[in-house]
Design an enzyme around this catalytic site. Structure first.
Site, PDB file in Angstrom:
ATOM      1  CE1 TYR A   1      52.359  30.192  32.708  1.00  0.00           C
ATOM      2  CE2 TYR A   1      53.355  29.986  35.212  1.00  0.00           C
ATOM      3  CZ  TYR A   1      52.629  30.696  34.213  1.00  0.00           C
ATOM      4  OH  TYR A   1      51.782  31.937  34.425  1.00  0.00           O
TER       5      TYR A   1
ATOM      6  CE1 TYR B   1      36.904  34.988  48.143  1.00  0.00           C
ATOM      7  CE2 TYR B   1      35.876  34.457  45.973  1.00  0.00           C
ATOM      8  CZ  TYR B   1      35.861  35.058  47.147  1.00  0.00           C
ATOM      9  OH  TYR B   1      34.634  35.765  47.580  1.00  0.00           O
TER      10      TYR B   1
ATOM     11  CG  HIS C   1      52.873  35.837  40.832  1.00  0.00           C
ATOM     12  ND1 HIS C   1      52.421  34.528  41.308  1.00  0.00           N
ATOM     13  CD2 HIS C   1      52.817  35.985  39.568  1.00  0.00           C
ATOM     14  CE1 HIS C   1      52.480  33.888  39.928  1.00  0.00           C
ATOM     15  NE2 HIS C   1      52.676  34.693  38.861  1.00  0.00           N
TER      16      HIS C   1
ATOM     17  CD  GLU D   1      39.949  30.880  40.138  1.00  0.00           C
ATOM     18  OE1 GLU D   1      40.426  29.607  40.322  1.00  0.00           O
ATOM     19  OE2 GLU D   1      39.751  31.796  41.208  1.00  0.00           O
TER      20      GLU D   1
HETATM   21 CA   LIG Z   1      39.953  30.180  42.800  1.00  0.00          CA
END
Ligand SMILES: [Ca+2]
Length: 402
Positions: free
Chosen positions: A297, A286, A173, A276
């Protein structure tokens, strides 16, 4: 150049869907309106029939390529995650490695390495090139921005102009697309740091996405020298990091700033499902990981909530995940009927999803099977659409009208 395969331009494997605009009062979104890539076909209209195309592989043997940028003469600079930059020349079809002065403390592991590449909007005057990479090691690393000059043959005078804080551990990430706004500032997307059980400060690192004193899980806005603009949304808020443009993001790997509409679009990885598409606006939250359609997972829920009044709803959700990377809003002349359409690459889906924007609605129009993990999708200077595949022997593929 060889035509390796014909596309399936009329195969539509995703159902149309819409999600209310982010300005509507939040309600619990009905999962039945979420994209189900296996759902029934939708009506094929003239627009699709007019856009028959083929996929042409124009370069291959790229090792895990990540990003690409067009030089003024039409040549393409392409990054490979292991730390190389190559140049592809359309005319001759040649692909050559170019020298890069230094990438200090490059960390290559898992998702880490050399990632995006972007030219300064005034490259013709200043020859500046921006690269994102993970710097450090498994115990401590930062997504960083390296600025270099392209002297026509090599990337020289490399300098780290920005590094994300705080540092994190692990190899997941990082983000990290760069796009430019009309005022020559840049947006860079930064991931939340990684999946459970990875922690930071005695809690899951993904919670960083909601913390305004952290640059993890954010879109940041910077000046071209890596400094922070004085008109960013949280500059005057005590204890907030002034670089933040938007927050509550898990891991954005598709980002596009449209100079015509002035809109900024992103695609963001969910965990298990819940990827998204978002319309990014300054100062907005968000949601991740407080509201999400995504599951762990391991199968459990991440949150019981999918929407809150003070958080922006996604424009589109993919369950199962496509693992989105690379996002284009098409503004070329080669495919006139695709003007203004979004093209979202998928790593796991091995496809590119074409999405039409109609007012506040986003509608999945078709899925273009590529058969390889799609890392990036861009419009070339020539108006064609280019796809970069994340494989050990990755390819540069061009969509051409038939
Ligand atoms: Ca979102």
């Amino acid at each position: 150049m060889k035509n390796l395969r014909h596309s399936f331009s009329l195969v539509i494997s995703a159902i149309a869907l819409t999600i209310g605009s982010c300005t509507t009062p939040a309600t619990t979104l009905n999962p039945s309106i979420i994209a189900q890539p296996t759902a029934s076909a939708i009506t094929i209209n003239k627009e699709d029939i007019a856009n028959k195309f083929k996929q042409v592989t124009v370069a291959k043997d790229l090792e895990r390529p990540w990003g690409m940028a067009w030089l003024p003469d039409g040549a393409i600079l392409i990054t490979e995650r292991v730390g190389r930059v190559k140049i592809f020349r359309n005319g001759s079809g040649s692909l050559e490695q170019i020298a890069i002065a230094e990438i200090p403390n490059l960390f290559v592991s898992g998702q880490a390495g050399l990632m995006d590449i972007s030219l300064h909007p005034r490259f013709a005057q200043n020859n500046l090139v921006y690269l994102t990479y993970s710097r450090g090691d498994f115990q401590s690393n930062h997504t960083s921005i390296l600025r270099a000059k392209f002297d026509g043959k090599a990337l020289v005078e490399t300098q780290v102009i920005f590094e994300v804080k705080p540092s994190k551990s692990g190899n997941q990430h990082f983000g990290s697309r760069i796009v430019w706004l009309p005022d020559d500032t840049m947006l860079i997307a930064i991931g939340d740091g990684g999946n459970p059980p990875l922690q930071l400060n005695d809690e899951l690192i993904r919670n960083q996405a909601q913390k305004l004193d952290s640059q993890l899980g954010k879109v940041l806005r910077l000046k071209d020298d890596g400094s922070i603009p004085s008109d960013n949304p949280f500059v005057k808020m005590a204890n907030a990091n002034p670089a933040i443009w938007s927050y509550g993001h898990r891991n954005i790997q598709g980002l596009f700033a449209d100079p015509l509409s002035k809109q900024v679009w992103s695609t963001e990885h969910g965990s298990r499902g819940g990827d998204e598409l978002n319309l990014i606006e300054a100062g907005k939250n968000y949601g991740w990981p407080v509201v999400t359609f995504s599951h762990e997972y391991t199968g459990g829920k991440i949150s019981n909530e999918v929407s809150r009044p003070n958080m922006v709803d996604p424009k589109l959700v993919w369950t199962p995940a496509i693992a989105p990377s690379g996002l284009l809003l098409y503004r070329g002349n080669i495919f006139p009927n695709w003007q203004g359409n979004l093209f979202a690459g998928g790593l796991v889906s091995k496809s590119v999803v074409r999405i039409k924007i109609e007012g506040n609605k986003t509608i999945v129009r078709e899925t273009i099977p590529v058969g390889q993990r799609v890392r990036d999708v861009r419009q070339g200077k020539d108006g064609f659409i280019y796809i970069l595949t994340d494989e050990q022997a990755g390819q540069l593929i061009r969509l051409e009208p038939m």
